[in-house]
Design an enzyme around this catalytic site. Structure first.
Site, short mmCIF file in Angstrom:
data_model
loop_
_atom_site.label_atom_id
_atom_site.label_comp_id
_atom_site.label_asym_id
_atom_site.label_seq_id
_atom_site.Cartn_x
_atom_site.Cartn_y
_atom_site.Cartn_z
N SER A 88 0.81 -1.22 0.00
CA SER A 88 0.00 0.00 0.00
C SER A 88 0.84 1.26 0.00
O SER A 88 0.30 2.36 0.03
CB SER A 88 -0.93 0.01 1.22
OG SER A 88 -0.16 -0.03 2.40
N THR A 190 -2.13 3.65 4.49
CA THR A 190 -1.27 4.82 4.38
C THR A 190 -0.31 4.90 5.57
O THR A 190 -0.70 4.60 6.69
CB THR A 190 -2.13 6.10 4.37
OG1 THR A 190 -3.00 6.04 3.26
CG2 THR A 190 -1.27 7.35 4.29
N THR A 208 1.65 7.06 0.36
CA THR A 208 0.75 5.96 0.03
C THR A 208 0.78 5.65 -1.46
O THR A 208 1.17 6.51 -2.27
CB THR A 208 -0.70 6.31 0.43
OG1 THR A 208 -1.53 5.17 0.26
CG2 THR A 208 -1.24 7.46 -0.39
N ARG A 218 -7.16 8.86 -9.61
CA ARG A 218 -7.70 9.12 -8.27
C ARG A 218 -6.60 9.53 -7.31
O ARG A 218 -5.51 8.96 -7.27
CB ARG A 218 -8.40 7.87 -7.75
CG ARG A 218 -9.03 8.04 -6.35
CD ARG A 218 -8.15 7.56 -5.24
NE ARG A 218 -8.81 7.64 -3.93
CZ ARG A 218 -8.21 7.38 -2.78
NH1 ARG A 218 -6.93 7.04 -2.76
NH2 ARG A 218 -8.87 7.47 -1.64
N VAL A 219 -6.87 10.56 -6.51
CA VAL A 219 -5.97 11.02 -5.46
C VAL A 219 -6.78 11.14 -4.19
O VAL A 219 -7.89 11.69 -4.20
CB VAL A 219 -5.33 12.39 -5.81
CG1 VAL A 219 -4.52 12.91 -4.63
CG2 VAL A 219 -4.47 12.27 -7.05
N GLY A 220 -6.27 10.59 -3.10
CA GLY A 220 -6.96 10.66 -1.82
C GLY A 220 -6.48 11.80 -0.96
O GLY A 220 -6.03 12.84 -1.45
N ASP A 221 -6.53 11.59 0.33
CA ASP A 221 -6.19 12.65 1.28
C ASP A 221 -4.69 12.75 1.55
O ASP A 221 -4.20 13.81 1.96
CB ASP A 221 -6.88 12.39 2.62
CG ASP A 221 -6.34 11.14 3.31
OD1 ASP A 221 -6.50 10.05 2.75
OD2 ASP A 221 -5.74 11.27 4.39
N THR A 241 -5.30 8.02 8.06
CA THR A 241 -5.27 6.85 7.19
C THR A 241 -6.70 6.38 6.99
O THR A 241 -7.57 6.65 7.82
CB THR A 241 -4.42 5.71 7.82
OG1 THR A 241 -4.37 4.60 6.91
CG2 THR A 241 -5.01 5.24 9.13
N GLY A 242 -6.96 5.73 5.87
CA GLY A 242 -8.32 5.24 5.63
C GLY A 242 -8.92 5.79 4.36
O GLY A 242 -8.22 6.13 3.41
N GLY A 244 -9.82 8.06 1.97
CA GLY A 244 -9.34 9.41 1.76
C GLY A 244 -10.41 10.42 1.42
O GLY A 244 -10.34 11.59 1.82
#
Length: 329
Positions: A88, A190, A208, A218-221, A241-242, A244
């Site tokens: 990950s 993450t 991450t 796609r981009v998360g937090d 974490t989690g 995003g």
């Protein structure tokens, strides 16, 4: 012990740093209200999401020798970026739906400077590229091919990040192409890290490879300052974490630090940030979100939606993995 194996085991007990004052409660029925660590002016100290002893040990080596918090968090999370068994983060991360491993990372120092890269391919140490963005450019964030080209210009080698293991799993996934992240594994591991050095300065980093089999782009937090990571050297720091998308919606890490500013403990602040997500998302049982935080005195805390999330703390008092309190039991 690898984090994936750890998360499959349920018999672990909450561990705290055994110093006075200690845990506020050890009763099973009070477990959700336990404040994990209360220790005034504890420095240096490092805290990281998940059970990553190699990472926290590496960061501690820097701090123990009098190094600064920024160097410590970079060195710490690089351990996970280089670990191909961690699917990950960094090299060996699970790819997106098209089979591309794309990395997101950010870093923030005690002066409020920050840098980030998003959707970057072919470079293992995304956090180090993020630091170069912070230190060597007038920008905060570089994306995609621009981030990759910048990394080459700074001397980072081009590498194939898709390992045979991750490739085999991706090809198997493609047979049904069903997107169903597994909580605490694909949802999501993450690596976020916070540190206070002997001078009392705070820095943080987050890195991450994003959700497994995500849509391309796609981009998360994690690379978003204020969402996946935030540091205020007068107050403290937080990282997430989690899922995003839910963290971005609440600007979660900034929220945690602001709650600490208002007088909450890191534990209370993390809990409230999770509660905001639960309040706004009726499908919260289908996702995982976890926060960790530290304040200027070295007090730490963590909170999450589902049990199974843990975090590592390393200080002169010891090196412990702490099972986070959770909303659901």
């Amino acid at each position: 012990m690898q984090r994936r194996n750890f998360l499959k085991k349920s018999g672990l007990t909450t561990v705290g740093l055994l110093s006075a004052p200690v845990l506020t409660s050890c009763k099973t029925e009070d477990r959700k209200e336990v404040s994990t660590i209360v220790q005034a002016s504890l420095k240096p100290i490092v805290i990281a999401t998940w059970n990553v002893p190699n990472s926290t040990a590496k960061a501690w080596q820097v701090l123990e020798k009098g190094g600064n918090a920024l160097d410590a968090v970079e060195a710490g999370v690089k351990m996970e970026e280089a670990d191909v068994n961690n699917q990950s983060v960094g090299k060996g991360g699970r790819p997106d739906r098209d089979g591309n491993v794309t990395l997101d990372a950010c870093i923030m120092d005690s002066k409020g400077n920050c840098g980030a890269v998003v959707y970057m391919q072919n470079i293992t140490h995304a956090v180090s590229v993020a630091r170069k963005v912070m230190e060597d450019t007038p920008h905060v964030m570089l994306a995609g091919k621009g981030a990759e080209q910048f990394a080459y210009e700074k001397g980072f080698p081009k590498e194939n990040l898709l390992t045979e293991k991750s490739k085999t799993e991706w090809l198997e996934w493609k047979k049904e192409a069903k997107y169903a992240p597994v909580i605490n594994i694909e949802n999501h591991d993450t690596i976020g890290m916070l540190a206070i050095d002997e001078n009392g300065d705070i820095s943080g980093a987050c890195t991450t490879s994003g959700m497994a089999y995500k849509m391309a782009g796609r981009v998360g937090d994690s690379p978003v300052i204020g969402s996946g990571l935030f540091v205020d050297n007068e107050i403290g720091g937080a990282t997430a974490t989690g899922q995003g998308e839910e963290i971005v919606k609440t600007v979660g890490s900034f929220l945690v630090v602001e709650l600490i500013r208002q007088g909450r403990s890191p534990q209370e602040a993390c809990k409230e940030a999770v509660n905001r997500i639960i309040k706004n998302d009726p499908n919260y049982k289908d996702i995982q979100v976890g926060y960790i935080a530290i304040n200027k005195n070295g007090e730490t805390g963590g909170y999450c939606i589902h049990p199974g999330f843990s975090y590592r703390v390393y200080s002169e008092k010891g090196h412990d993995n702490i099972e986070s309190n959770s909303y659901l039991s």
